[in-house]
Design a protein around this motif. Sequence first.
Motif, short mmCIF file in Angstrom:
data_model
loop_
_atom_site.label_atom_id
_atom_site.label_comp_id
_atom_site.label_asym_id
_atom_site.label_seq_id
_atom_site.Cartn_x
_atom_site.Cartn_y
_atom_site.Cartn_z
N ASN A 1 35.90 44.26 30.87
CA ASN A 1 35.07 43.18 30.33
C ASN A 1 35.17 43.09 28.80
OD1 ASN A 1 33.93 41.97 32.65
ND2 ASN A 1 32.45 43.64 32.83
N ILE B 1 38.67 41.87 27.72
CA ILE B 1 38.81 40.44 27.99
C ILE B 1 38.08 39.62 26.92
CG2 ILE B 1 38.06 38.59 29.54
CD1 ILE B 1 38.72 40.46 31.86
N TYR C 1 36.74 37.56 35.73
CA TYR C 1 37.53 37.92 34.55
C TYR C 1 38.24 36.70 33.98
CZ TYR C 1 36.86 42.79 36.01
OH TYR C 1 36.31 44.00 36.37
N PHE D 1 37.32 35.00 30.32
CA PHE D 1 38.31 34.82 29.25
C PHE D 1 38.35 33.37 28.78
CE2 PHE D 1 42.60 33.53 28.00
CZ PHE D 1 42.82 34.37 26.92
N THR E 1 39.88 39.94 23.55
CA THR E 1 41.14 39.17 23.61
C THR E 1 40.88 37.68 23.50
OG1 THR E 1 42.12 40.88 25.03
CG2 THR E 1 43.22 38.74 24.95
#
Length: 522
Positions: free
Chosen positions: A224, A227, A180, A184, A230
């Motif tokens: 997912n 992330i 993760y 990102f 974002t």
Amino acid sequence: MLKKIKENHLLALSYLVLLITVLCSYSLFSITQFETLFNSDTFGTYCIYKDIFYDGGDIKGWQFAAAPCVFPDYLFYFTFLYLCGGKVILATFVYQVVQLFVAAFLMVYIFKRTAKPEWVKHSWLIPVFLSTFYFESFFFTHDFSFAFFFTNPCYHGGAFINTLIAIALCVSGIKDRVKYILLFLCVLVFTFSDVLFVVMFVAPFIVASVFTLEKGKLVKALINIVIIITGTVAALMFYNFIKENRYLTFIEPYRLEGFEYVVSSFNMLKTQLINYMTLPGLRAITIIFTLAAFLIIPIVAFFRRRTIPRPMLFMLWFFVVFTGAAFAAPVLRGSYGGYDTMRYCVHTFFLFGIILLYCVGWVSERLKQIKVLSVLPYGIIAVTLLVGLFSLEPRRLNDFFAYYPEEVRITDSVCQKHNLKRGLSRYWVGKKVSVLSKNNIQVLSAFPEGNIYEQGSNINWFYEGEFDFLINNPVINGSFDPEAIKKNFVIKDTIKTSKYEFLIVEKFYYRKGEFLPKLIEK
């Protein structure tokens, strides 16, 4: 154990095939292919490196492309320029070869992580498949454009590499928490580097995730997606922050608006694809099979969704959305204005290599009783390797690395004879002279009227000295406006050569902050 050795052996041989075909393609370069590869866009990236890292130029004086191309383009290309001692031709070659092999490694990894275990043995076909784009350039249509669009720095090939990295990360076996964080960071950096990453990865990933959602894994899928969204939003906000506060200057992307441009864009794309498909060669076959896969996969994926392994099903839907988005984006923007616009779409033909191997795996399962197929891989490797080796001309590789085009030689000769140092030209002429001149001749880009053309230049260059000549080249829209020339310059002499027309003029300069030339008062 022996089976594993055989797979690795085939894979190593296939990478050798890829390397030989690349060397072959460069050793057989025509003048047209030289001009395609070494153009003002290619040299523009080198000029940024030289100006900022060697000449002490101010980065704020540059107008960068709309896509910053920080990773991998600038990072890799600048590194290779440094390691190659600033030799732009050698560095460009190294960059393109490395980018191609990175793509091959990533595609092999993705295939191995998403295909059935018994299909992994076919991964050697990916480097061989990629080599076909180079076979095309010297064996079939002699068109280098697909390989060029993919490997040239700052031509959006970096966005495709980033897409492969992101996919590889998603299908890897890394622990979720670490994955993760890495996802990102990757989305943040990759979207900032090139917003085309949104078209290539973000949109296809979200759609493919929804279409392949498994019971009990809704939370993981949502994490997912959140992330990725974002990271994308954060990257776009950071990009706009830099742009609005003028820390760096980015050129607005080419854009046409209105339905009439959408129709003309679609017609241009259609004409180009039909033209390519009617020319005999491996490129035509790849395009036909890619488009066929784009149409057939949704049907197969829908009706066989319960029997196809989930990672493979994800890649099938990813490919479909990726292909549709790659072609739709420039068309819907009305910006598909010429054959060079294919650089935004060409990556779908490379990604098709993974889908092709799924098909090979499926067919091989049904033909596994045919013993002769066990030696077929070596036959394919042998044939492609022999074709490459017999076509390779090592001596002509020296000509490639010593590229000194006739127009640059003529410019050096004319400038030396008439003691000329700095000049103006249109965009597609000047950088080749400035970068490859052996006499340090500097030629900056200008509009037809003679006013400063900022794109691909540090505007401060125009204010650093006097100019004494102009270059016309009507072949590639490289001429100045005759009436503007008479108005803004005083012509002392005209020299016509086989390549360029040189206008020797009274010395002029650009006043700081202004864009039109000023004659130097006697």
